[in-house]
Write a protein that holds these residues in place. Structure first.
Motif, PDB file in Angstrom:
ATOM      1  N   TRP A  59      11.033  22.919  34.471  1.00  0.00           N
ATOM      2  CA  TRP A  59      12.205  23.288  33.658  1.00  0.00           C
ATOM      3  C   TRP A  59      11.817  24.260  32.837  1.00  0.00           C
ATOM      4  N   ASN A  60      12.650  25.403  32.562  1.00  0.00           N
ATOM      5  CA  ASN A  60      12.193  26.520  31.453  1.00  0.00           C
ATOM      6  C   ASN A  60      11.170  27.228  31.922  1.00  0.00           C
ATOM      7  N   ASN A  80      16.367  23.063  37.936  1.00  0.00           N
ATOM      8  CA  ASN A  80      15.420  23.585  36.788  1.00  0.00           C
ATOM      9  C   ASN A  80      15.453  24.972  36.399  1.00  0.00           C
ATOM     10  N   ILE A  81      16.679  25.532  36.671  1.00  0.00           N
ATOM     11  CA  ILE A  81      17.156  26.892  35.929  1.00  0.00           C
ATOM     12  C   ILE A  81      18.048  26.723  34.924  1.00  0.00           C
ATOM     13  N   ILE A  82      17.789  27.155  33.701  1.00  0.00           N
ATOM     14  CA  ILE A  82      18.414  26.583  32.258  1.00  0.00           C
ATOM     15  C   ILE A  82      19.643  27.528  32.361  1.00  0.00           C
ATOM     16  N   ASN A 101      19.430  19.935  36.171  1.00  0.00           N
ATOM     17  CA  ASN A 101      18.543  20.077  35.233  1.00  0.00           C
ATOM     18  C   ASN A 101      18.886  21.484  34.627  1.00  0.00           C
ATOM     19  N   THR A 102      20.171  21.676  34.022  1.00  0.00           N
ATOM     20  CA  THR A 102      20.433  23.130  33.701  1.00  0.00           C
ATOM     21  C   THR A 102      21.005  22.808  32.313  1.00  0.00           C
ATOM     22  N   LYS A 103      20.943  23.953  31.444  1.00  0.00           N
ATOM     23  CA  LYS A 103      21.522  23.748  30.090  1.00  0.00           C
ATOM     24  C   LYS A 103      22.734  24.343  29.790  1.00  0.00           C
ATOM     25  N   TRP A 129      20.142  28.082  20.994  1.00  0.00           N
ATOM     26  CA  TRP A 129      20.629  28.811  22.234  1.00  0.00           C
ATOM     27  C   TRP A 129      22.064  28.167  22.487  1.00  0.00           C
ATOM     28  N   SER A 130      22.649  28.535  23.563  1.00  0.00           N
ATOM     29  CA  SER A 130      23.941  28.199  24.140  1.00  0.00           C
ATOM     30  C   SER A 130      23.710  26.750  25.041  1.00  0.00           C
ATOM     31  N   ASN A 131      24.631  25.766  24.864  1.00  0.00           N
ATOM     32  CA  ASN A 131      24.536  24.622  25.605  1.00  0.00           C
ATOM     33  C   ASN A 131      25.986  24.580  26.321  1.00  0.00           C
ATOM     34  N   LYS A 132      26.684  25.537  26.713  1.00  0.00           N
ATOM     35  CA  LYS A 132      28.088  25.441  27.060  1.00  0.00           C
ATOM     36  C   LYS A 132      28.213  25.876  28.549  1.00  0.00           C
TER      37      LYS A 132
END
Length: 295
Positions: A59-60, A80-82, A101-103, A129-132
């Motif tokens: 991740w990240n 695992n790509i955010i 597993n993405t943000k 950062w953004s979580n949207k």
């Protein structure tokens, strides 16, 4: 169809939405480099069934934080790509998109009438950062799930389910980190179902049914909820979640009448388990299971 991966935020050119062949890696065919693998689409049994899979070992990943997918895929799987930007229009009228597993991300399947299944395993490490997530599914009978993996209290979203009989499941998301955090869901036209663990997780409108998970959670009914989900004259169905009312609202309960009995039966419910609840002298109508209504 195209797949681009990269880290444009390292050089200040933007995010996944701004990925291009100039600031990222444009993938053509199988790709394997520095802990990330991309499997291209394939054709099965003479039917053009297109799929793509993007897998990062960590991740990240410092070299590949972002992915941009634009195409006509029936299946997209990314792990695992955010940061993700996906514009997809299935040729076969359906798609399954699984994002693990993405943000944050933009997911748009509105360009074609298709039945889309979208699953997002939310993973965040902080409020930075953004979580949207911005999601637009357009026409079709669509299913969208946002599920907690880690840190979903930071998650924000703006979801439009468009036309069709749709379902949104946010029942495992943690409560918002901040009270003003943007969490918006629009059901649109059709019979739309929201699965939730409480009203503090979302501001919702255009839904015909709210369903809980049967655990200790409460939906607090406010005038805004009633106004935003009152297009259906028969009434909002609420099931499997405790319900209480704002002190500003007056409500009464009675036996379910013939019209509402038919409506509940059409959607597979046992009429005998429901009450007909009218609010503010009949301005609003709700159908609530007996055991869920808190005194």
């Amino acid at each position: 169809m195209s797949v681009i991966i990269g880290t444009s935020n390292h050089d200040g050119t933007g995010s996944s939405e701004n990925l291009t062949a100039d600031n990222g890696a444009l993938i053509s065919g199988y790709f394997n480099d520095d802990g990330i693998t991309v499997y291209p689409y394939e054709t099965f049994s003479g039917i053009s069934f297109d799929s793509v899979q993007i897998q990062s070992d960590t991740w990240n990943n410092k070299n590949y934080k972002e992915a941009k997918v634009d195409g006509n895929y029936e299946a997209i799987t990314i792990d695992n790509i955010i940061d993700l930007d996906i514009h997809n229009q299935s040729d076969l009228g359906f798609s399954h998109i699984e994002l693990l597993n993405t943000k944050r991300g933009n997911i748009d399947t509105s360009g074609v009438d298709s039945d889309d299944s979208i699953f997002i395993g939310v993973y965040s490490n902080s409020s930075g950062w953004s979580n949207k997530f911005t999601i637009d599914t357009g026409e079709g009978n669509d299913s969208v799930t946002l599920a907690n993996v880690q840190g979903s209290q930071y998650t924000r979203f703006d979801i439009n389910l468009g036309t069709g009989d749709d379902q949104l499941d946010i029942s495992t998301l943690s409560s918002s980190y901040k009270s003003y955090q943007e969490r918006i869901a629009e059901g649109g036209d059709g019979f739309d179902v929201l699965i939730t663990n409480g009203s503090n997780n979302v501001t919702f409108s255009g839904f015909e049914m709210v369903k809980g998970t049967g655990f200790n959670s409460t939906l607090s009914i406010t005038k805004d909820i009633l106004d935003n989900n009152s297009d259906n004259d028969v009434g909002l169905i609420i099931t499997n979640i405790d319900v209480d009312f704002s002190s500003a609202l007056n409500y009464t309960t009675q036996a379910v009448d013939a019209e509402h009995s038919t409506y509940l039966e059409q959607h597979g419910f046992d009429v005998d388990t429901f009450d007909l609840v009218t609010v503010d002298d009949g301005e609003y109508t709700l159908l609530i299971q007996h055991d869920d209504l808190l005194s």
